[in-house]
Design an enzyme around this catalytic site. Structure first.
Site, PDB file in Angstrom:
ATOM      1  N   HIS A  36     -16.120 -13.187 -22.377  1.00 13.45           N
ATOM      2  CA  HIS A  36     -16.446 -14.396 -23.132  1.00 13.45           C
ATOM      3  C   HIS A  36     -16.729 -15.503 -22.112  1.00 13.45           C
ATOM      4  O   HIS A  36     -16.488 -15.315 -20.916  1.00 13.45           O
ATOM      5  CB  HIS A  36     -15.276 -14.807 -24.032  1.00 13.45           C
ATOM      6  CG  HIS A  36     -14.067 -15.190 -23.234  1.00 13.45           C
ATOM      7  ND1 HIS A  36     -13.171 -14.250 -22.751  1.00 13.45           N
ATOM      8  CD2 HIS A  36     -13.635 -16.388 -22.789  1.00 13.45           C
ATOM      9  CE1 HIS A  36     -12.232 -14.874 -22.053  1.00 13.45           C
ATOM     10  NE2 HIS A  36     -12.492 -16.177 -22.044  1.00 13.45           N
ATOM     11  N   HIS A 125     -18.962 -19.372 -16.691  1.00  9.43           N
ATOM     12  CA  HIS A 125     -18.872 -18.029 -16.129  1.00  9.43           C
ATOM     13  C   HIS A 125     -18.202 -17.065 -17.099  1.00  9.43           C
ATOM     14  O   HIS A 125     -17.542 -17.483 -18.044  1.00  9.43           O
ATOM     15  CB  HIS A 125     -18.095 -18.052 -14.809  1.00  9.43           C
ATOM     16  CG  HIS A 125     -16.637 -18.327 -15.005  1.00  9.43           C
ATOM     17  ND1 HIS A 125     -16.147 -19.602 -15.212  1.00  9.43           N
ATOM     18  CD2 HIS A 125     -15.568 -17.496 -15.072  1.00  9.43           C
ATOM     19  CE1 HIS A 125     -14.834 -19.541 -15.377  1.00  9.43           C
ATOM     20  NE2 HIS A 125     -14.459 -18.272 -15.295  1.00  9.43           N
TER      21      HIS A 125
END
Length: 182
Positions: A36, A125
């Site tokens: 995620h 990220h």
């Protein structure tokens, strides 16, 4: 319960990132279902009224859907003597992504008591794994890795997640999805 707000990944991006698993030895790779992009870490929430306030705050957020465009590999190095370095794949910080993150952060910083505010630096990220004692040459080679071409994709909602600790690593359970609309 330990909470954070993030973006779930579209299947094509999830598949491309998962294809890099195992490409570097001595890494504890996270399972693809845990991938995620974290927008805001909330932390431990023990009071029901606070969870309700978080939900109301997130429900009121309006934003243009961000576009996720994966970028290069990166590494967060730990400063702790026995900590693990974190391997990740970056995402381009498009204006809609930064705006959404900012709206979430500001809204939650108003809703959550002062001692629990979060103002961490934001590096978009997706965490892939952790390593304890990396071989420096292999690590540098891995950091030069590029993903197979993946089209940028607009994301239609953001999610409130619960992070649960397990022996095999954290498990992230989506609690609520919030549609993105302006």
């Amino acid at each position: 319960m330990r909470l954070f707000v993030g973006l779930e990944l579209p299947p094509s991006l999830l598949h491309a990132i998962a294809g890099l698993r195992g490409s570097l030895p001595d890494v504890t790779w996270l399972p693809p279902e845990s991938y995620h992009l974290t927008l805001h870490f909330i932390g431990e929430v023990t009071h029901g009224h606070l969870l309700e306030e978080i939900h109301h705050t997130l429900s009121a957020i309006r934003s243009t859907p961000p576009v996720l465009q994966p970028g290069g590999a990166g590494l967060f190095m730990t400063s702790r003597p026995h900590g693990s370095d974190t391997l990740w794949i970056g995402c381009a910080p498009d204006a809609a992504l930064l705006s959404l993150r900012d709206r979430i952060r500001k809204g939650l910083n108003r809703a959550i008591p002062p001692g629990e505010k979060n103002s961490r630096h934001f590096t978009p990220h997706i965490t892939m794994g952790r390593m304890d004692h990396p071989d420096q040459v292999r690590r540098q080679r891995w950091l030069a890795t590029t993903l197979p071409p993946v089209a940028a994709q607009a994301i239609g909602h953001f999610t409130l997640f619960q992070s649960m600790r397990h022996a095999d690593g954290p498990v992230y359970e989506p609690l609520e999805h919030y549609p993105l609309r302006f």
